[in-house]
Motif scaffolding. Structure first.
Motif, PDB file in Angstrom:
ATOM      1  N   LEU A 126      -6.529   7.792 -11.105  1.00  0.00           N
ATOM      2  CA  LEU A 126      -7.102   7.837  -9.759  1.00  0.00           C
ATOM      3  C   LEU A 126      -8.119   6.715  -9.546  1.00  0.00           C
ATOM      4  O   LEU A 126      -8.225   6.183  -8.444  1.00  0.00           O
ATOM      5  N   LEU A 170       0.835  -1.211   0.000  1.00  0.00           N
ATOM      6  CA  LEU A 170       0.000   0.000   0.000  1.00  0.00           C
ATOM      7  C   LEU A 170       0.868   1.258   0.000  1.00  0.00           C
ATOM      8  O   LEU A 170       0.532   2.246  -0.661  1.00  0.00           O
ATOM      9  N   GLU A 215       1.328   7.190  -6.505  1.00  0.00           N
ATOM     10  CA  GLU A 215       0.308   8.220  -6.734  1.00  0.00           C
ATOM     11  C   GLU A 215       0.885   9.608  -6.480  1.00  0.00           C
ATOM     12  O   GLU A 215       0.696  10.518  -7.284  1.00  0.00           O
ATOM     13  N   ALA A 216       1.596   9.765  -5.388  1.00  0.00           N
ATOM     14  CA  ALA A 216       2.172  11.072  -5.077  1.00  0.00           C
ATOM     15  C   ALA A 216       3.228  11.461  -6.099  1.00  0.00           C
ATOM     16  O   ALA A 216       3.345  12.637  -6.464  1.00  0.00           O
ATOM     17  N   LEU A 240       1.922   1.755  -3.460  1.00  0.00           N
ATOM     18  CA  LEU A 240       0.799   2.219  -4.271  1.00  0.00           C
ATOM     19  C   LEU A 240       0.603   3.723  -4.131  1.00  0.00           C
ATOM     20  O   LEU A 240       0.485   4.445  -5.128  1.00  0.00           O
ATOM     21  N   PHE A 241       0.629   4.224  -2.924  1.00  0.00           N
ATOM     22  CA  PHE A 241       0.363   5.645  -2.724  1.00  0.00           C
ATOM     23  C   PHE A 241       1.598   6.517  -2.912  1.00  0.00           C
ATOM     24  O   PHE A 241       1.476   7.712  -3.176  1.00  0.00           O
ATOM     25  N   ASP A 242       2.779   5.946  -2.824  1.00  0.00           N
ATOM     26  CA  ASP A 242       3.975   6.698  -3.211  1.00  0.00           C
ATOM     27  C   ASP A 242       3.988   6.939  -4.710  1.00  0.00           C
ATOM     28  O   ASP A 242       4.374   8.011  -5.179  1.00  0.00           O
ATOM     29  N   LEU A 293      -7.111   0.708  -3.331  1.00  0.00           N
ATOM     30  CA  LEU A 293      -7.378   1.008  -1.927  1.00  0.00           C
ATOM     31  C   LEU A 293      -8.612   0.257  -1.440  1.00  0.00           C
ATOM     32  O   LEU A 293      -8.599  -0.331  -0.356  1.00  0.00           O
ATOM     33  N   LEU A 349      -6.158   3.579  -8.727  1.00  0.00           N
ATOM     34  CA  LEU A 349      -5.616   3.631  -7.372  1.00  0.00           C
ATOM     35  C   LEU A 349      -6.717   3.499  -6.325  1.00  0.00           C
ATOM     36  O   LEU A 349      -6.525   2.873  -5.281  1.00  0.00           O
ATOM     37  N   THR A 350      -7.875   4.096  -6.594  1.00  0.00           N
ATOM     38  CA  THR A 350      -8.996   3.967  -5.668  1.00  0.00           C
ATOM     39  C   THR A 350      -9.464   2.514  -5.601  1.00  0.00           C
ATOM     40  O   THR A 350      -9.788   2.013  -4.525  1.00  0.00           O
TER      41      THR A 350
END
Length: 123
Positions: free
Chosen positions: A98, A65, A72-73, A68-70, A105, A101-102
């Motif tokens: 997005l 996770l 995204e950033a 995944l969000f790194d 999550l 990625l959503t």
């Protein structure tokens, strides 16, 4: 003369760093702690652990996770910089990004990757 302020700033930073290191050396503990060189991994103490022992799967899922969000950033900032030049195509591509990625999550949430319930052996 243009770089005088920058040179002064660098010298002040160097002096502060040397003072802090000196104070730590002078007033810090002199005897090493027995746990100072002890390996520590992701909040799990390694007492009675061998190389073949298993860890709670939540640590691996949390790492995925984080990745995944790194990502995204890492993609969000450059996109915001050139947003005006991309137009509708860039906006649709970003919404698709997005959405993926959503979905990741929500999948992790549904699988329980965000619920941290430790067993007795991990405490």
């Amino acid at each position: 003369m243009e770089y005088l302020g920058l040179v002064i700033l660098a010298l002040v930073m160097l002096v502060i760093a040397l003072v802090m290191i000196s104070l730590n050396y002078l007033f810090g503990p002199k005897t090493p702690s027995p746990l100072q060189d002890y390996p520590y991994e992701c909040g799990v103490p390694l007492y009675d652990k061998t190389a073949q022992s298993t860890f709670h799967q939540g640590y691996y899922l949390l790492g995925l996770l984080l990745l995944l969000f790194d990502i995204e950033a890492a993609f969000l900032f450059p996109w915001t910089v050139v947003y005006k030049h991309l137009g509708l195509f860039g906006f649709v591509e970003f919404l698709l990004f997005l959405l993926i990625l959503t979905y990741g999550l929500l999948y992790a949430w549904r699988k329980g990757a965000l619920d941290w319930q430790f067993e007795e052996e991990y405490m």
